[in-house]
Design a protein around this motif. Structure first.
Motif, PDB file in Angstrom:
ATOM      1  N   ASP A  87       0.837  -1.208   0.000  1.00 49.33           N
ATOM      2  CA  ASP A  87       0.000   0.000   0.000  1.00 49.33           C
ATOM      3  C   ASP A  87       0.870   1.255   0.000  1.00 49.33           C
ATOM      4  O   ASP A  87       0.573   2.224  -0.708  1.00 49.33           O
ATOM      5  CB  ASP A  87      -0.918   0.010   1.235  1.00 49.33           C
ATOM      6  N   TRP A  88       1.928   1.228   0.800  1.00 51.60           N
ATOM      7  CA  TRP A  88       2.799   2.408   0.877  1.00 51.60           C
ATOM      8  C   TRP A  88       3.472   2.687  -0.471  1.00 51.60           C
ATOM      9  O   TRP A  88       3.545   3.828  -0.926  1.00 51.60           O
ATOM     10  CB  TRP A  88       3.839   2.224   1.967  1.00 51.60           C
ATOM     11  N   GLU A  89       3.970   1.630  -1.108  1.00 51.45           N
ATOM     12  CA  GLU A  89       4.611   1.807  -2.407  1.00 51.45           C
ATOM     13  C   GLU A  89       3.618   2.362  -3.435  1.00 51.45           C
ATOM     14  O   GLU A  89       3.970   3.228  -4.245  1.00 51.45           O
ATOM     15  CB  GLU A  89       5.182   0.465  -2.880  1.00 51.45           C
ATOM     16  N   ASN A  90       2.362   1.887  -3.371  1.00 53.04           N
ATOM     17  CA  ASN A  90       1.345   2.396  -4.300  1.00 53.04           C
ATOM     18  C   ASN A  90       1.009   3.857  -4.024  1.00 53.04           C
ATOM     19  O   ASN A  90       0.795   4.642  -4.950  1.00 53.04           O
ATOM     20  CB  ASN A  90       0.084   1.542  -4.204  1.00 53.04           C
ATOM     21  N   VAL A  91       0.976   4.210  -2.735  1.00 52.35           N
ATOM     22  CA  VAL A  91       0.704   5.606  -2.370  1.00 52.35           C
ATOM     23  C   VAL A  91       1.826   6.508  -2.848  1.00 52.35           C
ATOM     24  O   VAL A  91       1.601   7.594  -3.400  1.00 52.35           O
ATOM     25  CB  VAL A  91       0.509   5.733  -0.842  1.00 52.35           C
ATOM     26  N   VAL A  92       3.084   6.078  -2.623  1.00 56.38           N
ATOM     27  CA  VAL A  92       4.235   6.863  -3.054  1.00 56.38           C
ATOM     28  C   VAL A  92       4.205   7.062  -4.561  1.00 56.38           C
ATOM     29  O   VAL A  92       4.424   8.174  -5.070  1.00 56.38           O
ATOM     30  CB  VAL A  92       5.543   6.176  -2.620  1.00 56.38           C
ATOM     31  N   GLN A  93       3.934   5.985  -5.283  1.00 58.68           N
ATOM     32  CA  GLN A  93       3.876   6.078  -6.744  1.00 58.68           C
ATOM     33  C   GLN A  93       2.753   7.024  -7.184  1.00 58.68           C
ATOM     34  O   GLN A  93       2.929   7.834  -8.102  1.00 58.68           O
ATOM     35  CB  GLN A  93       3.647   4.683  -7.335  1.00 58.68           C
ATOM     36  N   PHE A  94       1.617   6.959  -6.502  1.00 59.38           N
ATOM     37  CA  PHE A  94       0.492   7.834  -6.828  1.00 59.38           C
ATOM     38  C   PHE A  94       0.861   9.306  -6.601  1.00 59.38           C
ATOM     39  O   PHE A  94       0.596  10.168  -7.445  1.00 59.38           O
ATOM     40  CB  PHE A  94      -0.717   7.441  -5.963  1.00 59.38           C
ATOM     41  N   LEU A  95       1.495   9.614  -5.460  1.00 56.95           N
ATOM     42  CA  LEU A  95       1.850  10.994  -5.148  1.00 56.95           C
ATOM     43  C   LEU A  95       2.942  11.522  -6.060  1.00 56.95           C
ATOM     44  O   LEU A  95       2.948  12.705  -6.415  1.00 56.95           O
ATOM     45  CB  LEU A  95       2.274  11.107  -3.683  1.00 56.95           C
ATOM     46  N   HIS A  96       3.861  10.668  -6.426  1.00 55.96           N
ATOM     47  CA  HIS A  96       4.880  11.096  -7.381  1.00 55.96           C
ATOM     48  C   HIS A  96       4.245  11.437  -8.728  1.00 55.96           C
ATOM     49  O   HIS A  96       4.716  12.341  -9.430  1.00 55.96           O
ATOM     50  CB  HIS A  96       5.942  10.008  -7.550  1.00 55.96           C
ATOM     51  N   GLY A  97       3.165  10.730  -9.047  1.00 58.58           N
ATOM     52  CA  GLY A  97       2.466  11.046 -10.284  1.00 58.58           C
ATOM     53  C   GLY A  97       1.814  12.425 -10.232  1.00 58.58           C
ATOM     54  O   GLY A  97       1.573  13.044 -11.260  1.00 58.58           O
ATOM     55  N   LEU A  98       1.550  12.916  -9.016  1.00 62.62           N
ATOM     56  CA  LEU A  98       0.978  14.257  -8.857  1.00 62.62           C
ATOM     57  C   LEU A  98       2.048  15.313  -8.660  1.00 62.62           C
ATOM     58  O   LEU A  98       1.729  16.486  -8.467  1.00 62.62           O
ATOM     59  CB  LEU A  98       0.024  14.267  -7.653  1.00 62.62           C
ATOM     60  N   ASP A  99       3.303  14.902  -8.637  1.00 60.71           N
ATOM     61  CA  ASP A  99       4.433  15.812  -8.397  1.00 60.71           C
ATOM     62  C   ASP A  99       4.226  16.587  -7.090  1.00 60.71           C
ATOM     63  O   ASP A  99       4.513  17.774  -6.985  1.00 60.71           O
ATOM     64  CB  ASP A  99       4.592  16.792  -9.562  1.00 60.71           C
ATOM     65  N   ILE A 100       3.727  15.875  -6.075  1.00 58.44           N
ATOM     66  CA  ILE A 100       3.418  16.511  -4.804  1.00 58.44           C
ATOM     67  C   ILE A 100       4.675  16.899  -4.045  1.00 58.44           C
ATOM     68  O   ILE A 100       4.642  17.689  -3.101  1.00 58.44           O
ATOM     69  CB  ILE A 100       2.550  15.557  -3.948  1.00 58.44           C
ATOM     70  N   GLN A 101       5.803  16.336  -4.438  1.00 57.28           N
ATOM     71  CA  GLN A 101       7.050  16.574  -3.721  1.00 57.28           C
ATOM     72  C   GLN A 101       7.779  17.826  -4.200  1.00 57.28           C
ATOM     73  O   GLN A 101       8.816  18.179  -3.662  1.00 57.28           O
ATOM     74  CB  GLN A 101       7.998  15.375  -3.899  1.00 57.28           C
ATOM     75  N   HIS A 102       7.261  18.491  -5.202  1.00 56.22           N
ATOM     76  CA  HIS A 102       7.997  19.598  -5.814  1.00 56.22           C
ATOM     77  C   HIS A 102       8.327  20.698  -4.801  1.00 56.22           C
ATOM     78  O   HIS A 102       9.468  21.161  -4.717  1.00 56.22           O
ATOM     79  CB  HIS A 102       7.194  20.172  -6.983  1.00 56.22           C
ATOM     80  N   VAL A 103       7.332  21.125  -4.034  1.00 48.21           N
ATOM     81  CA  VAL A 103       7.548  22.218  -3.073  1.00 48.21           C
ATOM     82  C   VAL A 103       8.550  21.815  -2.010  1.00 48.21           C
ATOM     83  O   VAL A 103       9.466  22.574  -1.657  1.00 48.21           O
ATOM     84  CB  VAL A 103       6.210  22.626  -2.419  1.00 48.21           C
ATOM     85  N   ASP A 104       8.393  20.591  -1.490  1.00 45.51           N
ATOM     86  CA  ASP A 104       9.312  20.121  -0.443  1.00 45.51           C
ATOM     87  C   ASP A 104      10.730  19.987  -0.990  1.00 45.51           C
ATOM     88  O   ASP A 104      11.707  20.305  -0.309  1.00 45.51           O
ATOM     89  CB  ASP A 104       8.807  18.785   0.102  1.00 45.51           C
ATOM     90  N   ARG A 105      10.853  19.537  -2.222  1.00 46.80           N
ATOM     91  CA  ARG A 105      12.190  19.406  -2.818  1.00 46.80           C
ATOM     92  C   ARG A 105      12.845  20.764  -2.994  1.00 46.80           C
ATOM     93  O   ARG A 105      14.063  20.899  -2.831  1.00 46.80           O
ATOM     94  CB  ARG A 105      12.088  18.698  -4.173  1.00 46.80           C
ATOM     95  N   GLU A 106      12.038  21.785  -3.330  1.00 45.47           N
ATOM     96  CA  GLU A 106      12.590  23.129  -3.472  1.00 45.47           C
ATOM     97  C   GLU A 106      13.183  23.613  -2.158  1.00 45.47           C
ATOM     98  O   GLU A 106      14.217  24.280  -2.132  1.00 45.47           O
ATOM     99  CB  GLU A 106      11.498  24.096  -3.941  1.00 45.47           C
ATOM    100  N   LYS A 107      12.515  23.279  -1.043  1.00 41.56           N
ATOM    101  CA  LYS A 107      13.020  23.684   0.271  1.00 41.56           C
ATOM    102  C   LYS A 107      14.316  22.953   0.624  1.00 41.56           C
ATOM    103  O   LYS A 107      15.158  23.481   1.345  1.00 41.56           O
ATOM    104  CB  LYS A 107      11.976  23.394   1.349  1.00 41.56           C
ATOM    105  N   ARG A 108      14.461  21.733   0.111  1.00 43.77           N
ATOM    106  CA  ARG A 108      15.596  20.903   0.489  1.00 43.77           C
ATOM    107  C   ARG A 108      16.734  20.904  -0.537  1.00 43.77           C
ATOM    108  O   ARG A 108      17.749  20.262  -0.319  1.00 43.77           O
ATOM    109  CB  ARG A 108      15.130  19.447   0.678  1.00 43.77           C
ATOM    110  N   LYS A 109      16.565  21.619  -1.628  1.00 44.08           N
ATOM    111  CA  LYS A 109      17.509  21.457  -2.740  1.00 44.08           C
ATOM    112  C   LYS A 109      18.909  21.966  -2.423  1.00 44.08           C
ATOM    113  O   LYS A 109      19.866  21.560  -3.089  1.00 44.08           O
ATOM    114  CB  LYS A 109      16.960  22.142  -3.989  1.00 44.08           C
TER     115      LYS A 109
END
Length: 331
Positions: free
Chosen positions: A165-187
């Motif tokens: 379930d976790w792997e499917n959730v991660v894959q789903f969220l990556h498909g939404l590019d939900i990590q973009h804002v967080d990655r900008e903070k951490r880049k």
């Protein structure tokens, strides 16, 4: 009633005219206690015995004599006074009885008011608690979403289903590019592991030792002028004995971070990584497992770049890019 006078005259003294015969009253006269006029006892048909009784008690307030004209009036007055007294007694009893009733009614009304006030207070408190609970529930749900139609694992063990379930959730969220804002903070951040942690008790002394160790570590990667490149740094996690916590370094310039990663790759120094969120770390680990599976199946020159498995012509530094070359040339 007129002022009380002696009911009989003194001997030889004229007290006034008899109101019946208009003759002076010198003896055997009586004073009416109501009209205050003198009368002969004979004119009023008063017997000798009664006259002597009045004469003996003339100054006693308990004995009163009224002429025949006033006697009827006196009887009516006494009757009325008696009736008034009886009425007053009844009225007093009635007032007393009603006072008790009124007191009881007021007591009941006060009790009802207090109970009503208590009910209203409880109702108000319950209403406020319900609204607060609803507000708290809304606050808790602010950061929640419900996702439908994600494939569900058919494995029997709950921990394996949870992992899928976790792997499917991660894959789903990556498909939404939900990590973009967080990655900008951490880049512009990197995580450094295995840097020795001070055992001093005072936090400012431990911070000083951490800084010296960070500077020494970066000098080993050919990074100079460290104090002008790092915005801030701090240990991650809770301090525990005999355990080194990783240090997060936050740089002003992303190119400094990229240069450190490149130099660590070239010098084969381990314990340096990008600052990834938990979602990215889990996804990266999932990609590593998938990459190893594909390599065991015979594929070659596989690398993980930008959170994807890509095929490259030959192995090279994952941090090699034109920006780093340009920055190295300038510095």
């Amino acid at each position: 009633m007129p002022p009380k006078k002696k009911s009989v005259p003194k001997e030889g003294k004229v007290c006034g005219e008899c109101d019946s015969c208009s003759q002076n009253v010198i003896e055997e006269g009586l004073l009416c206690n109501l009209c205050n006029l003198w009368f002969h006892k004979g004119c009023q048909n008063v017997s000798d015995s009664l006259y002597q009784l009045i004469n003996a008690h003339g100054n006693n307030d308990s004995v009163h004599w009224y002429c025949r004209s006033c006697n009827t009036t006196a009887k009516d007055i006494m009757k009325n006074l008696s009736s008034i007294a009886t009425t007053q007694t009844k009225l007093a009893k009635h007032i007393e009885a009603n006072t008790e009733k009124i007191d009881k009614i007021l007591s009941n009304q006060t009790e009802m008011y207090l109970k009503t006030e208590e009910r209203l207070e409880k109702k108000l408190i319950n209403s406020m608690e319900e609204k607060f609970s609803e507000h708290e529930d809304r606050e808790k749900r602010k950061a929640n979403i419900i996702v439908y139609e994600i494939e569900e694992s058919d494995k029997t063990e709950s921990n394996l289903r949870k992992k899928d379930d976790w792997e499917n959730v991660v894959q789903f969220l990556h498909g939404l590019d939900i990590q973009h804002v967080d990655r900008e903070k951490r880049k512009a951040n990197i995580i450094v592991y295995e840097i020795e942690e001070s055992d001093k008790t005072e936090s400012n002394l431990r911070k000083k030792d951490d800084w010296e160790n960070v500077v020494q570590f970066l000098h080993g990667l050919d990074i100079q002028h460290v104090d002008s490149k790092i915005r801030t740094f701090f240990r991650l996690g809770k301090r525990e004995p005999n355990k080194r916590r990783p240090i997060k370094l936050v740089f002003y310039d992303i190119r400094d971070k990229e240069l450190i990663l490149k130099n660590a790759w070239d010098k084969k120094i381990k314990g340096v990584s990008r600052d990834r969120s938990k979602l990215d770390r889990d996804w990266f680990n999932t990609l590593k497992v998938e990459k190893e599976r594909r390599e065991q199946a015979g594929e070659t020159n596989l690398m993980i770049r930008n959170y994807e498995i890509v095929k490259v012509p030959f192995r090279t530094s994952p941090n090699h890019n034109p920006q780093v070359k340009q920055y190295q040339a300038q510095h």
